[in-house]
Design an enzyme around this catalytic site. Structure first.
Site, PDB file in Angstrom:
ATOM      1  N   TYR A  31       0.774  -1.193  -0.173  1.00 34.35           N
ATOM      2  CA  TYR A  31       0.210   0.121   0.080  1.00 34.35           C
ATOM      3  C   TYR A  31       0.977   1.270   0.087  1.00 34.35           C
ATOM      4  CZ  TYR A  31      -3.345   3.427   1.612  1.00 34.35           C
ATOM      5  OH  TYR A  31      -4.022   4.541   1.821  1.00 34.35           O
ATOM      6  N   TYR A  79      -1.509   4.351 -10.227  1.00 32.22           N
ATOM      7  CA  TYR A  79      -2.412   3.755 -11.011  1.00 32.22           C
ATOM      8  C   TYR A  79      -3.748   4.321 -10.617  1.00 32.22           C
ATOM      9  CZ  TYR A  79      -5.355  -0.483 -11.583  1.00 32.22           C
ATOM     10  OH  TYR A  79      -6.554  -1.077 -11.864  1.00 32.22           O
TER      11      TYR A  79
END
Length: 135
Positions: A31, A79
């Protein structure tokens, strides 16, 4: 704020349950809410020593084609970042382990560590995935 103890604890349990170590990991899905989150998490997961995160990523080591693939879908910073990003870590790791991703397929990937961080770096979960049968 220089150490993610929750990630240290969750990864130790995940490695133990998988019967593997950080040194067995072929790739990582981490993450990445901020760049520092990735560096601290790599250190906490045992992929490198404390304070060594910046050196771990030098020379495109974790970039596409690098020796240690990380966030091969581009990660949340480049992304997408929908809020609950953790499921995308698991999806991408699974896709890499299954193979057949064409140009973005990481070579020789058999194990992956995925780690999601929540709260104000106060919670976390680690999953170890493999496409190999356990001994």
């Amino acid at each position: 704020m220089s150490r993610l103890e929750i990630a240290e604890h969750s990864s130790a349990r995940a490695y133990e349950m998988a019967g593997l170590k950080a040194s067995n990991m072929d790739m990582a899905m981490i993450y990445d809410s901020f760049t520092i989150t990735v560096l601290l998490t790599m250190e906490a997961l045992g992929l490198c020593g404390r304070g060594e995160g910046k050196d771990f990523v030098k020379n495109q080591r974790t970039a596409p084609g690098g020796e240690f693939p990380m966030n091969t879908n581009g990660g949340g910073l480049s992304y997408c970042h929908p809020g609950m990003y953790g499921i995308f870590l698991l999806i991408e790791a699974t896709r890499q382990l299954r193979g057949g991703l064409g140009d973005r397929q990481a070579p020789n990937v058999n194990t992956a560590v995925c780690h999601g961080t929540g709260g104000v770096l106060s919670s976390g979960a680690t999953v170890v995935l493999s496409n190999q049968k356990p001994d």
